[in-house]
Design a protein around this motif. Structure first.
Motif, PDB file in Angstrom:
ATOM      1  N   ALA A  56       0.692  -1.107   0.022  1.00 43.22           N
ATOM      2  CA  ALA A  56      -0.092  -0.063   0.158  1.00 43.22           C
ATOM      3  C   ALA A  56       0.872   1.525   0.089  1.00 43.22           C
ATOM      4  CB  ALA A  56      -0.953   0.037   1.150  1.00 43.22           C
ATOM      5  N   THR A  57       0.576   1.970   0.932  1.00 47.30           N
ATOM      6  CA  THR A  57       1.255   3.518   1.001  1.00 47.30           C
ATOM      7  C   THR A  57       2.478   3.507   1.793  1.00 47.30           C
ATOM      8  OG1 THR A  57      -0.046   4.120   2.679  1.00 47.30           O
ATOM      9  CG2 THR A  57      -1.032   4.817   0.493  1.00 47.30           C
ATOM     10  N   GLY A  58       3.183   2.121   2.321  1.00 50.80           N
ATOM     11  CA  GLY A  58       4.397   2.094   2.883  1.00 50.80           C
ATOM     12  C   GLY A  58       4.177   2.200   4.369  1.00 50.80           C
ATOM     13  N   VAL A  59       3.256   2.098   5.032  1.00 53.34           N
ATOM     14  CA  VAL A  59       3.230   2.207   6.429  1.00 53.34           C
ATOM     15  C   VAL A  59       4.072   1.085   7.133  1.00 53.34           C
ATOM     16  CG1 VAL A  59       1.300   0.692   6.638  1.00 53.34           C
ATOM     17  CG2 VAL A  59       1.785   2.233   8.459  1.00 53.34           C
ATOM     18  N   HIS A  60       4.179   0.055   6.565  1.00 59.87           N
ATOM     19  CA  HIS A  60       5.200  -1.032   7.291  1.00 59.87           C
ATOM     20  C   HIS A  60       6.567  -0.888   6.551  1.00 59.87           C
ATOM     21  CE1 HIS A  60       2.020  -3.060   9.525  1.00 59.87           C
ATOM     22  NE2 HIS A  60       1.445  -3.303   8.369  1.00 59.87           N
ATOM     23  N   ASP A  75       3.002  -2.843  -5.019  1.00 58.45           N
ATOM     24  CA  ASP A  75       1.350  -2.971  -4.922  1.00 58.45           C
ATOM     25  C   ASP A  75       0.661  -2.620  -6.273  1.00 58.45           C
ATOM     26  OD1 ASP A  75      -0.646  -2.324  -2.311  1.00 58.45           O
ATOM     27  OD2 ASP A  75      -1.443  -1.118  -3.929  1.00 58.45           O
ATOM     28  N   PRO A  76      -0.422  -3.223  -6.269  1.00 56.09           N
ATOM     29  CA  PRO A  76      -1.128  -2.991  -7.575  1.00 56.09           C
ATOM     30  C   PRO A  76      -1.791  -1.704  -7.888  1.00 56.09           C
ATOM     31  CG  PRO A  76      -2.476  -4.619  -6.232  1.00 56.09           C
ATOM     32  CD  PRO A  76      -1.338  -4.109  -5.669  1.00 56.09           C
ATOM     33  N   VAL A  77      -2.083  -0.919  -6.741  1.00 56.85           N
ATOM     34  CA  VAL A  77      -2.912   0.413  -6.961  1.00 56.85           C
ATOM     35  C   VAL A  77      -1.620   1.300  -7.279  1.00 56.85           C
ATOM     36  CG1 VAL A  77      -4.285   2.061  -5.821  1.00 56.85           C
ATOM     37  CG2 VAL A  77      -4.636  -0.689  -5.419  1.00 56.85           C
ATOM     38  N   VAL A  81       1.173   3.339  -4.838  1.00 57.68           N
ATOM     39  CA  VAL A  81       2.930   3.271  -5.086  1.00 57.68           C
ATOM     40  C   VAL A  81       3.213   4.669  -5.222  1.00 57.68           C
ATOM     41  CG1 VAL A  81       4.509   2.680  -6.707  1.00 57.68           C
ATOM     42  CG2 VAL A  81       2.509   0.998  -6.344  1.00 57.68           C
ATOM     43  N   GLU A  82       2.605   5.654  -5.582  1.00 57.84           N
ATOM     44  CA  GLU A  82       2.816   7.004  -5.906  1.00 57.84           C
ATOM     45  C   GLU A  82       3.185   7.535  -4.347  1.00 57.84           C
ATOM     46  OE1 GLU A  82      -0.029   8.865  -8.232  1.00 57.84           O
ATOM     47  OE2 GLU A  82       0.835   8.231 -10.092  1.00 57.84           O
ATOM     48  N   LYS A  83       2.199   7.286  -3.463  1.00 64.83           N
ATOM     49  CA  LYS A  83       2.489   7.794  -2.021  1.00 64.83           C
ATOM     50  C   LYS A  83       3.808   6.874  -1.432  1.00 64.83           C
ATOM     51  CE  LYS A  83      -2.316   9.320  -1.176  1.00 64.83           C
ATOM     52  NZ  LYS A  83      -3.497   9.004  -0.153  1.00 64.83           N
ATOM     53  N   ALA A  84       3.910   5.711  -1.478  1.00 66.37           N
ATOM     54  CA  ALA A  84       4.749   5.183  -1.067  1.00 66.37           C
ATOM     55  C   ALA A  84       6.215   5.654  -1.344  1.00 66.37           C
ATOM     56  CB  ALA A  84       4.686   3.578  -1.161  1.00 66.37           C
TER      57      ALA A  84
END
Length: 267
Positions: A56-60, A75-77, A81-84
């Protein structure tokens, strides 16, 4: 790349904010703390390489990179990926758990903390686990999250939403594990029994398998707690989760499971 279910893609793009899911409620904070605790318990020492599939957005990925691991998020979304990628500290790219671009035996750890419950077909979950096993080095670690078969029922019952009419909605899902897209709620998903998640790891050829409950029975209480109450209740909730994490009679009181398995030696 394998095509993601359009309903699931639309859910995360248009209906749901994933970025702060693990911080905006007491339950989310409990899930985050316990996920960190359990994953750190089994990880090899940094700077091992970690593939965060469905990250997802990279929380882990953010805390893993902060711990010194070399992390690549997939991530498929596209929006995730842009946020991550903007977080920094780790690589991020668009990809699908069922067809990873990474080479054979190329990472020390593969995390699947989101994909399995959005792959509603058993064959797709098997393919994702096969891919995780393929890209992970011999003796390396595969970790996957599953949602408990009883999660929706527990949430409804503790939120005061369960009655004779709504109880009927759970009859089919409790029997099949399938959750169908709800415009006002969750999207298409598959909810596991703990032993079923273990069986999927076994079928993938993983060994030394451990399945643990994440949040424990206090998740609904934490979900309803005010921000001021969360810090007071959290130590007790975490201790309760630890005490019951491996109890086969109580694991399903957690809303999520984590499964850990190791890749066998190369043939």
């Amino acid at each position: 790349m394998v095509e993601l279910d359009p309903l699931i893609r639309g859910f995360y793009r248009d209906r749901y904010v994933e970025d702060d899911r693990l911080s905006r409620s007491g339950h989310g904070q409990l899930e985050f703390l316990r996920t960190q605790e359990l994953v750190r318990r089994y990880l090899p020492l940094p700077p091992a390489t970690v593939l965060d599939v469905g990250g997802a957005t990279g929380v882990h990925a953010k805390w893993l990179a902060g711990d010194g691991y070399s992390v690549h998020l997939v991530d498929p979304v596209v929006e995730h990926v842009e946020k991550a990628a903007a977080v920094g500290g780790f690589a991020a790219s668009v990809g699908d758990a069922r067809k990873l671009e990474q080479g054979d035996s190329s990472v020390d750890v593969t995390l699947l903390l989101g994909p399995l419950y959005h792959l509603v077909e058993a064959a797709d979950r098997a393919q994702a686990l096969a891919e995780a096993r393929r890209v992970t080095r011999p003796a390396g670690l595969v970790v996957a999250a599953g949602i408990s078969r009883y999660a929706g029922l527990l949430e409804y019952g503790n939120a005061g939403l369960l009655n004779e009419e709504t109880a009927q909605e759970f009859t089919a899902s409790l029997a099949t594990g399938r959750n169908h897209d709800d415009p006002t709620g969750f999207t298409n998903a598959y909810f596991h029994h703990a032993d079923e998640l273990r069986s999927e790891f076994e079928a993938a050829g993983l060994r030394d398998i451990v399945v643990l409950g994440v949040e424990g029975p206090a998740a609904p209480t934490m979900d309803k707690a005010s921000p001021e109450e969360v810090s007071t209740l959290m130590p007790s909730a975490v201790l309760l989760a630890r005490m019951l994490e491996a109890d086969p009679l109580m694991m399903s009181a957690s809303l999520h499971f984590l499964a850990f398995g190791r890749v066998g030696p190369a043939a």
